[in-house]
Design an enzyme around this catalytic site. Structure first.
Site, short mmCIF file in Angstrom:
data_model
loop_
_atom_site.label_atom_id
_atom_site.label_comp_id
_atom_site.label_asym_id
_atom_site.label_seq_id
_atom_site.Cartn_x
_atom_site.Cartn_y
_atom_site.Cartn_z
N CYS A 8 0.85 -1.20 0.00
CA CYS A 8 0.00 0.00 0.00
C CYS A 8 0.89 1.24 0.00
CB CYS A 8 -0.91 0.02 1.22
SG CYS A 8 -2.37 -1.02 1.08
N ASP A 31 11.03 -6.40 -8.13
CA ASP A 31 11.20 -7.00 -6.80
C ASP A 31 12.54 -6.56 -6.22
OD1 ASP A 31 9.82 -9.73 -5.34
OD2 ASP A 31 11.83 -9.12 -4.71
N ASN A 86 1.86 -16.43 -4.48
CA ASN A 86 1.94 -17.13 -3.20
C ASN A 86 0.74 -16.71 -2.36
OD1 ASN A 86 4.44 -18.31 -3.83
ND2 ASN A 86 5.52 -16.45 -3.22
N GLY A 92 3.78 -19.66 1.19
CA GLY A 92 5.02 -18.90 1.02
C GLY A 92 4.83 -17.40 0.90
N HIS A 97 -0.51 -8.52 0.77
CA HIS A 97 -1.23 -7.65 -0.17
C HIS A 97 -1.02 -8.37 -1.50
CE1 HIS A 97 -2.07 -3.30 -1.76
NE2 HIS A 97 -2.06 -4.13 -2.81
N HIS A 99 -0.27 -10.06 -4.89
CA HIS A 99 0.63 -9.65 -5.97
C HIS A 99 0.95 -10.86 -6.85
CE1 HIS A 99 2.92 -10.72 -2.36
NE2 HIS A 99 3.83 -11.24 -3.16
N HIS A 101 3.92 -12.41 -9.08
CA HIS A 101 5.34 -12.37 -9.45
C HIS A 101 5.45 -12.70 -10.94
CE1 HIS A 101 7.14 -12.77 -5.29
NE2 HIS A 101 5.94 -13.22 -5.04
#
Ligand code: 5GP
Ligand code: ZN
Length: 111
Positions: A8, A31, A86, A92, A97, A99, A101
């Protein structure tokens, strides 16, 4: 915005990130600890804890996030890529929040 949520804060520009895409609903950024040569995250601006917390009202948003993966991967020069979501501590997930990958460009993790 959920207090103490790092994504956020990134979505609101409170914490800096290496942003690769932004619109009214979604932000994507590299990342901080990449698991592949290219590793970015697609994140909704609204706070949803995980995929397991998504409801019917989020269907369009989640679809939009997913369809951004190939578009942004192509922009990053990737011919192919791996996507990963995940979910929950047992899945994991470390940042609660939701997301996606997106990883590619060599040194890909096996799963
Ligand atoms: P998860 O395990 O929740 O699916 O993945 C969280 C990801 O967020 C990890 O790959 C981690 O490196 C990344 N991450 C955590 N904190 C930050 C941050 O402050 N900035 C960026 N850009 N990535 C972060
Ligand atoms: Zn959040």
């Amino acid at each position: 915005m959920s207090e103490n949520c790092i994504f956020c804060k990134i979505a609101n520009g409170v914490i800096p990130s290496k942003k690769i895409y932004e619109d009214e609903d979604v932000i994507a950024f590299n990342d901080i600890n990449p698991s592949a040569r290219i590793h970015f995250l697609i994140v909704p601006k609204i706070h949803i804890e995980s995929l397991a917390h998504c409801e019917t009202q989020h269907q369009t948003l989640v679809g939009k996030m997913l369809l951004l993966a190939p578009k942004l991967a192509k922009e990053q020069g990737l011919a192919g890529f791996k996507t990963l979501i995940n979910t929950g501590v047992d899945g994991g997930q470390e940042v609660f929040h939701i997301h996606i990958h997106v990883l590619g460009g060599g040194n890909l993790p096996k799963t």
